[in-house]
Design a protein around this motif. Structure first.
Motif, PDB file in Angstrom:
ATOM      1  N   TYR A 223     -88.805 -12.554 -76.296  1.00 47.78           N
ATOM      2  CA  TYR A 223     -89.788 -12.539 -77.314  1.00 47.78           C
ATOM      3  C   TYR A 223     -91.048 -12.012 -76.406  1.00 47.78           C
ATOM      4  O   TYR A 223     -91.177 -12.232 -75.471  1.00 47.78           O
ATOM      5  N   PRO A 224     -91.837 -11.192 -77.343  1.00 48.91           N
ATOM      6  CA  PRO A 224     -93.242 -10.943 -76.579  1.00 48.91           C
ATOM      7  C   PRO A 224     -94.020 -12.126 -76.370  1.00 48.91           C
ATOM      8  O   PRO A 224     -93.765 -13.147 -77.106  1.00 48.91           O
ATOM      9  N   ARG A 225     -94.390 -12.563 -75.077  1.00 48.39           N
ATOM     10  CA  ARG A 225     -95.117 -13.649 -74.644  1.00 48.39           C
ATOM     11  C   ARG A 225     -96.412 -13.539 -74.028  1.00 48.39           C
ATOM     12  O   ARG A 225     -97.035 -12.458 -73.733  1.00 48.39           O
ATOM     13  N   ASN A 226     -97.405 -14.481 -74.215  1.00 49.38           N
ATOM     14  CA  ASN A 226     -98.674 -14.323 -73.387  1.00 49.38           C
ATOM     15  C   ASN A 226     -98.657 -14.794 -72.091  1.00 49.38           C
ATOM     16  O   ASN A 226     -97.721 -15.331 -71.573  1.00 49.38           O
ATOM     17  N   GLU A 227     -99.666 -14.879 -71.444  1.00 50.07           N
ATOM     18  CA  GLU A 227     -99.995 -15.225 -70.092  1.00 50.07           C
ATOM     19  C   GLU A 227     -99.601 -16.495 -69.693  1.00 50.07           C
ATOM     20  O   GLU A 227     -99.081 -16.906 -68.492  1.00 50.07           O
ATOM     21  N   HIS A 228     -99.299 -17.386 -70.695  1.00 46.02           N
ATOM     22  CA  HIS A 228     -98.981 -18.889 -70.380  1.00 46.02           C
ATOM     23  C   HIS A 228     -97.387 -19.067 -70.969  1.00 46.02           C
ATOM     24  O   HIS A 228     -96.983 -20.178 -70.748  1.00 46.02           O
ATOM     25  N   GLY A 229     -96.686 -18.063 -71.092  1.00 44.44           N
ATOM     26  CA  GLY A 229     -95.359 -17.812 -71.357  1.00 44.44           C
ATOM     27  C   GLY A 229     -95.086 -18.291 -72.741  1.00 44.44           C
ATOM     28  O   GLY A 229     -93.980 -18.403 -73.221  1.00 44.44           O
ATOM     29  N   GLU A 230     -95.942 -18.311 -73.554  1.00 43.00           N
ATOM     30  CA  GLU A 230     -95.963 -18.827 -75.101  1.00 43.00           C
ATOM     31  C   GLU A 230     -95.445 -17.638 -75.884  1.00 43.00           C
ATOM     32  O   GLU A 230     -96.176 -16.424 -75.624  1.00 43.00           O
ATOM     33  N   ILE A 231     -94.581 -17.813 -76.719  1.00 46.03           N
ATOM     34  CA  ILE A 231     -94.300 -16.549 -77.709  1.00 46.03           C
ATOM     35  C   ILE A 231     -95.460 -16.327 -78.457  1.00 46.03           C
ATOM     36  O   ILE A 231     -96.268 -17.194 -78.992  1.00 46.03           O
ATOM     37  N   THR A 232     -95.463 -14.911 -78.736  1.00 44.27           N
ATOM     38  CA  THR A 232     -96.654 -14.426 -79.590  1.00 44.27           C
ATOM     39  C   THR A 232     -96.180 -13.723 -80.740  1.00 44.27           C
ATOM     40  O   THR A 232     -96.987 -13.163 -81.305  1.00 44.27           O
ATOM     41  N   ALA A 233     -94.778 -13.793 -81.135  1.00 44.28           N
ATOM     42  CA  ALA A 233     -94.274 -12.882 -82.240  1.00 44.28           C
ATOM     43  C   ALA A 233     -93.303 -13.599 -82.613  1.00 44.28           C
ATOM     44  O   ALA A 233     -92.310 -14.449 -81.663  1.00 44.28           O
ATOM     45  N   MET A 234     -92.694 -13.254 -83.688  1.00 39.92           N
ATOM     46  CA  MET A 234     -91.270 -13.957 -84.500  1.00 39.92           C
ATOM     47  C   MET A 234     -90.528 -12.668 -84.580  1.00 39.92           C
ATOM     48  O   MET A 234     -90.621 -11.451 -84.595  1.00 39.92           O
ATOM     49  N   ILE A 235     -89.082 -13.152 -84.860  1.00 42.11           N
ATOM     50  CA  ILE A 235     -87.975 -11.751 -85.074  1.00 42.11           C
ATOM     51  C   ILE A 235     -88.778 -11.276 -86.606  1.00 42.11           C
ATOM     52  O   ILE A 235     -89.062 -12.036 -87.481  1.00 42.11           O
ATOM     53  N   HIS A 236     -88.657  -9.954 -86.595  1.00 48.62           N
ATOM     54  CA  HIS A 236     -89.471  -9.475 -87.660  1.00 48.62           C
ATOM     55  C   HIS A 236     -88.434  -9.822 -89.069  1.00 48.62           C
ATOM     56  O   HIS A 236     -87.139  -9.610 -88.850  1.00 48.62           O
ATOM     57  N   PRO A 237     -89.032 -10.140 -89.995  1.00 52.46           N
ATOM     58  CA  PRO A 237     -88.305 -10.552 -91.276  1.00 52.46           C
ATOM     59  C   PRO A 237     -87.416  -9.424 -91.764  1.00 52.46           C
ATOM     60  O   PRO A 237     -86.200  -9.619 -92.309  1.00 52.46           O
ATOM     61  N   HIS A 238     -87.575  -7.990 -91.260  1.00 50.28           N
ATOM     62  CA  HIS A 238     -86.642  -6.890 -91.505  1.00 50.28           C
ATOM     63  C   HIS A 238     -85.071  -7.237 -90.879  1.00 50.28           C
ATOM     64  O   HIS A 238     -84.255  -6.566 -91.529  1.00 50.28           O
ATOM     65  N   ILE A 239     -85.288  -7.631 -90.009  1.00 51.57           N
ATOM     66  CA  ILE A 239     -83.785  -7.996 -89.167  1.00 51.57           C
ATOM     67  C   ILE A 239     -83.543  -9.490 -89.119  1.00 51.57           C
ATOM     68  O   ILE A 239     -82.144  -9.657 -88.568  1.00 51.57           O
ATOM     69  N   GLN A 240     -84.428 -10.269 -89.710  1.00 46.89           N
ATOM     70  CA  GLN A 240     -83.637 -11.824 -89.563  1.00 46.89           C
ATOM     71  C   GLN A 240     -82.600 -12.033 -90.429  1.00 46.89           C
ATOM     72  O   GLN A 240     -82.404 -11.296 -91.391  1.00 46.89           O
ATOM     73  N   TYR A 241     -81.420 -12.555 -89.794  1.00 38.56           N
ATOM     74  CA  TYR A 241     -80.235 -12.832 -90.350  1.00 38.56           C
ATOM     75  C   TYR A 241     -79.331 -11.771 -90.322  1.00 38.56           C
ATOM     76  O   TYR A 241     -78.152 -11.759 -90.883  1.00 38.56           O
ATOM     77  N   LYS A 242     -79.889 -10.555 -89.850  1.00 39.87           N
ATOM     78  CA  LYS A 242     -79.008  -9.166 -89.651  1.00 39.87           C
ATOM     79  C   LYS A 242     -78.260  -8.943 -88.352  1.00 39.87           C
ATOM     80  O   LYS A 242     -78.279  -7.962 -87.830  1.00 39.87           O
ATOM     81  N   ASP A 243     -77.728 -10.201 -87.849  1.00 42.59           N
ATOM     82  CA  ASP A 243     -76.757  -9.942 -86.813  1.00 42.59           C
ATOM     83  C   ASP A 243     -75.617  -9.108 -87.168  1.00 42.59           C
ATOM     84  O   ASP A 243     -75.180  -9.107 -88.138  1.00 42.59           O
ATOM     85  N   TYR A 244     -75.422  -8.433 -86.088  1.00 39.67           N
ATOM     86  CA  TYR A 244     -74.206  -7.291 -86.056  1.00 39.67           C
ATOM     87  C   TYR A 244     -74.539  -6.155 -87.083  1.00 39.67           C
ATOM     88  O   TYR A 244     -73.746  -5.276 -87.330  1.00 39.67           O
ATOM     89  N   GLN A 245     -75.842  -5.935 -87.395  1.00 37.15           N
ATOM     90  CA  GLN A 245     -76.316  -4.799 -88.256  1.00 37.15           C
ATOM     91  C   GLN A 245     -76.894  -3.907 -87.345  1.00 37.15           C
ATOM     92  O   GLN A 245     -77.869  -4.339 -86.465  1.00 37.15           O
ATOM     93  N   ALA A 246     -76.940  -2.505 -87.432  1.00 39.46           N
ATOM     94  CA  ALA A 246     -77.525  -1.444 -86.436  1.00 39.46           C
ATOM     95  C   ALA A 246     -79.011  -1.753 -86.351  1.00 39.46           C
ATOM     96  O   ALA A 246     -79.606  -1.818 -87.452  1.00 39.46           O
ATOM     97  N   LEU A 247     -79.576  -1.839 -85.309  1.00 37.20           N
ATOM     98  CA  LEU A 247     -80.809  -1.629 -84.870  1.00 37.20           C
ATOM     99  C   LEU A 247     -81.270  -0.265 -84.500  1.00 37.20           C
ATOM    100  O   LEU A 247     -80.731  -0.046 -83.315  1.00 37.20           O
ATOM    101  N   ASN A 248     -82.054   0.645 -85.247  1.00 37.12           N
ATOM    102  CA  ASN A 248     -82.003   1.912 -84.675  1.00 37.12           C
ATOM    103  C   ASN A 248     -83.353   1.991 -84.079  1.00 37.12           C
ATOM    104  O   ASN A 248     -84.175   1.212 -84.399  1.00 37.12           O
TER     105      ASN A 248
END
Lengths: 297, 297
Positions: A223-248
């Motif tokens: 994940y993108p993270r800040n200087e404290h190591g905390e995540i700053t973003a989430m899996i994009h809704p466009h690819i959430q649950y889309k395991d095994y589908q092409a990421l172009n």
């Protein structure tokens, strides 16, 4: 079609390597209550609830991930005395190749919060395991075959204790939950695996397609993270649950908490899996990228 | 359309009442970094990460469920010194009605492994809360309104510390995971709630439908268990993910691990929610049954 001269004499079915992955825990408990379900004529079937304290606590592990505790040098290191370090040594003393009841084959049952359906995990490219994967794939074309071989993961894992092994990874399932549909599907693949080993021992394997799709580990993406190591973003809704589908290239990949889209910067398509796996937030892994191969053994 | 003579002067937005429900945790962190997002002219907006140790540990709680720790007599009992008991007293001393910064309204952010979409939780039948629910429902007809009133749950909860309150419960989300789609939907409902309070204070509420569907708590149903208290069945695949859908007499309800179907023995339809909520396995709750009411305030 005898693959080698060794029979499979002892098989270990493992649940609860991670204590909050309940599919395997309850499947192994069922097999312990009804051993006839896993009895086969030509080999001995054993069961193991691998991490009892973690299962009791409803957590992945107590001190460290059991499935990262089987590196040969760790097993020999007497100074490692975390709960899971001790557990790994004990499992190795019982079921390892120099143990009391060395096992020829391990089926290790896992679940994931990622939408990976039923995935057969291979840790290496041993022909025996690939043949089994081809057989399972020919019987159940909907399953996916994933090889973590090039990640080096196999050497740390519980499955490294047997000559041959597969993991069965099913999802999407939250931690601490049993999903009946995926419980039944896991059960089916366990039985198909045992049947395969039986037919193999009897030299009665039928003809089946030697071709299947293999997803090979490429790299993990944090994940993108800040200087404290905390995540700053989430899996994009466009690819959430889309395991095994092409990421172009240029596809949305992450959405920052304040609404910015981050795209995939790769130059060729990849196939993400373990998308938004709960246990991997702490392992700097938002997803694993794989390459899709058409295998013919 | 002024509902009473009291303005809302101070609002508390709470995340991490349960440490592994990350939607609220990261939404509150966002609001702390960008207070302008929750700033409104007529009241003060405060934020709280309620259970910091549990958030750090990635667990629902450390010693006991914080959201069951606010019973008046518990807050006054000096002998209760579990982490969450102390935390509850501290929160009450700061934000309670006799506290340093008493709050008029609490928005408490939760997630569930059940497929409850976006649910607004009401703990009582105060007209102020019902009016807000009607407003949110008129703006966002896809949300569900659930009243736990008759379960007695409200008295134990963090939300009991404010004059008025709602919870926002979103799912299905595994514990320890942020789902971008439901993060954005939660954010939308938080803003709509703040906007409502602002319009209320300004006596500028628009006309909106006073009618909405309310799901009222009826009873909780436990899993079938053996003599050791272990579950012996799973939510039946027929109803998994079907929160808020009618469960009719004789409908499949559970599937035992050895394959037997257990049907619903009730005599009239009920509407199950919290189907297969991970945190409720230990609370003897496989689901909560509700009754569906058409409310007109």
């Amino acid at each position: 079609m005898k693959l080698n001269n060794h029979s499979i004499n002892r098989v270990l079915i493992v649940g609860g390597t991670h204590g909050n992955e309940l599919t395997g825990v309850y499947l192994v408990k069922l097999f312990q209550q009804h051993p006839e379900l896993i009895h086969r004529a030509t080999f001995e079937s054993l069961t193991l609830l691998a991490n009892p304290q973690a299962i009791k606590a409803g957590r992945r592990y107590i001190d460290k991930d059991l499935n990262r505790s089987f590196l040969e040098e760790n097993l020999e290191d007497g100074t490692l005395v975390n709960y899971e370090d001790l557990l790994a040594k004990n499992i190795n003393h019982i079921y390892g190749q120099n143990g009391k009841y060395p096992v020829d084959f391990i089926v290790d049952l896992h679940s994931t919060t990622s939408n990976m359906g039923v995935t057969v995990l291979l840790d290496d490219d041993q022909k025996f395991n690939l043949q089994l994967a081809a057989y399972l794939s020919s019987l159940h074309p909907e399953i996916k075959i994933y090889s973590s071989g090039s990640s080096g993961r196999g050497k740390h894992g519980l499955r490294s204790r047997a000559k041959f092994a597969i993991g069965i990874e099913v999802g999407a399932i939250p931690q601490g939950v049993v999903n009946a549909d995926l419980f039944l599907k896991t059960q089916t693949i366990v039985y198909a695996t045992l049947d395969y080993l039986e037919l193999y021992n009897q030299n009665k394997l039928p003809t089946f397609s030697q071709s299947f799709t293999l997803y090979k580990y490429l790299e993990k993406i944090d994940y993108p993270r800040n200087e404290h190591g905390e995540i700053t973003a989430m899996i994009h809704p466009h690819i959430q649950y889309k395991d095994y589908q092409a990421l172009n290239p240029s596809d949305p990949m992450f959405l920052t908490f304040d609404g910015q889209t981050i795209t995939y910067a790769g130059e060729s398509p990849a196939y993400p899996i373990f998308l938004n796996e709960a246990a991997y937030y702490e392992q700097s892994t938002a997803m694993c990228l794989t390459q899709k191969h058409q295998m013919t053994i």
